[in-house]
Design an enzyme around this catalytic site. Structure first.
Site, PDB file in Angstrom:
ATOM      1  N   SER A  44       0.873  -1.179   0.000  1.00 41.51           N
ATOM      2  CA  SER A  44       0.000   0.000   0.000  1.00 41.51           C
ATOM      3  C   SER A  44       0.906   1.225   0.000  1.00 41.51           C
ATOM      4  CB  SER A  44      -0.830  -0.014   1.290  1.00 41.51           C
ATOM      5  OG  SER A  44      -1.439   1.242   1.519  1.00 41.51           O
ATOM      6  N   TYR A  72      -1.427  -1.343  10.623  1.00 46.04           N
ATOM      7  CA  TYR A  72      -1.620  -1.686   9.202  1.00 46.04           C
ATOM      8  C   TYR A  72      -0.410  -1.186   8.416  1.00 46.04           C
ATOM      9  CZ  TYR A  72      -3.649  -1.463   4.462  1.00 46.04           C
ATOM     10  OH  TYR A  72      -3.882  -1.594   3.114  1.00 46.04           O
TER      11      TYR A  72
HETATM   12  N1  LIG Z   1      -8.595  -0.646  -1.669  1.00 42.34           N
HETATM   13  C1  LIG Z   1      -7.583   0.122  -1.367  1.00 42.34           C
HETATM   14  O1  LIG Z   1      -7.699   1.378  -1.392  1.00 42.34           O
HETATM   15  C2  LIG Z   1      -6.249  -0.466  -0.985  1.00 42.34           C
HETATM   16  C3  LIG Z   1      -5.160   0.383  -0.881  1.00 42.34           C
HETATM   17  C4  LIG Z   1      -3.925  -0.143  -0.533  1.00 42.34           C
HETATM   18  C5  LIG Z   1      -3.777  -1.497  -0.332  1.00 42.34           C
HETATM   19  N2  LIG Z   1      -4.849  -2.316  -0.432  1.00 42.34           N
HETATM   20  C6  LIG Z   1      -4.647  -3.742  -0.177  1.00 42.34           C
HETATM   21  O2  LIG Z   1      -5.255  -4.504  -1.187  1.00 42.34           O
HETATM   22  C7  LIG Z   1      -5.547  -5.816  -0.697  1.00 42.34           C
HETATM   23  C8  LIG Z   1      -6.971  -6.191  -1.119  1.00 42.34           C
HETATM   24  O3  LIG Z   1      -7.900  -5.351  -0.472  1.00 42.34           O
HETATM   25  P1  LIG Z   1      -9.219  -4.818  -1.185  1.00 42.34           P
HETATM   26  O4  LIG Z   1      -9.065  -3.362  -1.324  1.00 42.34           O
HETATM   27  O5  LIG Z   1      -9.551  -5.638  -2.354  1.00 42.34           O
HETATM   28  O6  LIG Z   1     -10.277  -5.024   0.018  1.00 42.34           O
HETATM   29  P2  LIG Z   1     -11.504  -6.030   0.227  1.00 42.34           P
HETATM   30  O7  LIG Z   1     -12.498  -5.845  -0.863  1.00 42.34           O
HETATM   31  O8  LIG Z   1     -11.928  -5.818   1.633  1.00 42.34           O
HETATM   32  O9  LIG Z   1     -10.848  -7.459   0.044  1.00 42.34           O
HETATM   33  C9  LIG Z   1     -10.050  -8.054   1.026  1.00 42.34           C
HETATM   34  C10 LIG Z   1      -9.886  -9.534   0.726  1.00 42.34           C
HETATM   35  O10 LIG Z   1      -9.048 -10.111   1.729  1.00 42.34           O
HETATM   36  C11 LIG Z   1      -9.702 -11.253   2.278  1.00 42.34           C
HETATM   37  N3  LIG Z   1      -9.367 -11.398   3.687  1.00 42.34           N
HETATM   38  C12 LIG Z   1      -9.449 -10.450   4.671  1.00 42.34           C
HETATM   39  N4  LIG Z   1      -9.116 -10.980   5.852  1.00 42.34           N
HETATM   40  C13 LIG Z   1      -8.823 -12.299   5.631  1.00 42.34           C
HETATM   41  C14 LIG Z   1      -8.444 -13.387   6.460  1.00 42.34           C
HETATM   42  N5  LIG Z   1      -8.284 -13.263   7.789  1.00 42.34           N
HETATM   43  N6  LIG Z   1      -8.249 -14.594   5.890  1.00 42.34           N
HETATM   44  C15 LIG Z   1      -8.420 -14.767   4.557  1.00 42.34           C
HETATM   45  N7  LIG Z   1      -8.769 -13.774   3.714  1.00 42.34           N
HETATM   46  C16 LIG Z   1      -8.976 -12.566   4.255  1.00 42.34           C
HETATM   47  C17 LIG Z   1     -11.197 -10.992   2.090  1.00 42.34           C
HETATM   48  O11 LIG Z   1     -11.902 -12.220   1.984  1.00 42.34           O
HETATM   49  P3  LIG Z   1     -12.815 -12.895   3.122  1.00 42.34           P
HETATM   50  O12 LIG Z   1     -13.478 -11.801   3.898  1.00 42.34           O
HETATM   51  O13 LIG Z   1     -13.761 -13.749   2.342  1.00 42.34           O
HETATM   52  O14 LIG Z   1     -11.858 -13.696   3.938  1.00 42.34           O
HETATM   53  C18 LIG Z   1     -11.201 -10.289   0.737  1.00 42.34           C
HETATM   54  O15 LIG Z   1     -11.203 -11.235  -0.306  1.00 42.34           O
HETATM   55  C19 LIG Z   1      -5.324  -5.745   0.810  1.00 42.34           C
HETATM   56  O16 LIG Z   1      -4.081  -6.307   1.136  1.00 42.34           O
HETATM   57  C20 LIG Z   1      -5.296  -4.246   1.101  1.00 42.34           C
HETATM   58  O17 LIG Z   1      -4.527  -3.929   2.237  1.00 42.34           O
HETATM   59  C21 LIG Z   1      -6.082  -1.825  -0.755  1.00 42.34           C
END
Ligand SMILES: NC(=O)c1ccc[n+]([C@@H]2O[C@H](COP(=O)([O-])OP(=O)(O)OC[C@H]3O[C@@H](n4cnc5c(N)ncnc54)[C@H](OP(=O)(O)O)[C@@H]3O)[C@@H](O)[C@H]2O)c1
Length: 265
Positions: free
Chosen positions: A142, A155
């Site tokens: 991130s 985080y």
């Molecule tokens: N969106 C942004 O602005 C942003 C910015 C920087 C970095 N990121 C990073 O991008 C990645 C994906 O996030 P996203 O934005 O797509 O958010 P999201 O829509 O909330 O997706 C998160 C994913 O992680 C899984 N997950 C969460 N906790 C888990 C656990 N304990 N065990 C297994 N799976 C788990 C969730 O699946 P389940 O709930 O089904 O387990 C879901 O598939 C993350 O690493 C996040 O930190 C996102």
């Protein structure tokens, strides 16, 4: 023909957001996919959307907070596909709580899911990639992995830790043909702010204003795939928030002022 055709790609966090978008884009490019997350029903939904035949698709649900069986999971993938070409460590969750109010158990859990699980899965696939003489390991960090931010202390710490781990690993494994890429998204429109943990352990449950009009997960996935194709070591994806990386590098005092004006939401 896509260069990802028939590549075996393991994606965590595939049940929503960036992971789901990656799964759908790789499926269009005829890759063979292993999809992981906790919610099996959501993995089934994404699996159906990929339209991949059973032969080319595996749903592998598990909780990233317990990766004791990481090598068992990798072995299951090897049993079905015989190789693992790309691991995309993407699953995780964010934080919306001040350090002073956050119980240490919540800090530890953030590190477990957002850092240690990535390390565990990476160690589980490395022996196979070494034997294959090649593979790619991707870690979704991130911009919070580059600088700290309000309400994100652990985080941000977990994301920073990924950089130390994968930059070291890159040097140790490139002679085996293993490539590593760190991805630093800024704001991407997903459920990330809904699912962020607060000081009482409950989820934030709101879409942050800054995410409302942010880049789509589909566009983010396309840029990640471009980075994989071009063997990039580190990429930044998002809107104007990404400028902060260069502002910090070249104008640290200005960065410090601007950072204090940002809303945590
Ligand atoms: N969106 C942004 O602005 C942003 C910015 C920087 C970095 N990121 C990073 O991008 C990645 C994906 O996030 P996203 O934005 O797509 O958010 P999201 O829509 O909330 O997706 C998160 C994913 O992680 C899984 N997950 C969460 N906790 C888990 C656990 N304990 N065990 C297994 N799976 C788990 C969730 O699946 P389940 O709930 O089904 O387990 C879901 O598939 C993350 O690493 C996040 O930190 C996102």
């Amino acid at each position: 023909m896509s260069e990802f055709k028939d590549k075996v790609i393991w994606i965590t966090g595939a049940s929503s957001g960036i992971g789901e978008a990656l799964a759908l884009e790789f499926a269009r490019q005829e890759a063979r996919l292993i999809l992981s997350a906790r919610r099996e029903d959501e993995l089934k939904r994404v699996g159906a959307l990929t339209k991949l035949p059973e032969l080319d698709l595996m749903l592998l649900p598990f909780d990233l907070s317990d990766t004791k069986n990481a090598s068992g999971l990798a072995a299951q993938i090897m049993n079905k596909f015989g190789r693992i070409d790309i691991l995309i460590n993407n699953g995780g969750y964010s934080q919306r709580s001040e350090a002073i109010e956050t119980p240490i158990e919540i800090d530890r859990q953030l590190m477990e899911v957002n850092y240690f699980s990535y390390v565990a899965l990476t160690k589980a696939v490395l022996p196979y990639m070494k034997r294959q003489k090649g593979g790619q390991i991707i870690a979704i960090s991130s911009i919070a992995g580059k600088f700290g931010f309000y309400l994100r202390s652990s985080y941000s710490a977990a994301k920073h830790a990924l950089h130390g781990f994968y930059e070291s690993l890159r040097l140790e494994t490139e002679s085996f043909g293993i490539k590593t890429m760190l991805v630093c998204p800024g704001k991407i429109k997903t459920n990330v702010s809904f699912n962020a943990v607060t000081a009482n352990g409950k989820t934030h449950n709101k879409m942050d204003e800054s995410h409302e009009n942010a880049m789509s997960a589909d566009e983010c996935a396309r840029q990640i795939i471009k980075g994989i194709r071009n063997n990039k070591e580190e990429i930044f994806i998002g809107g104007k928030e990404i400028l902060m990386i260069n502002i910090r590098r070249f104008f640290p005092k200005l960065f410090s002022k601007l950072l204090r004006k940002q809303s945590p939401y």
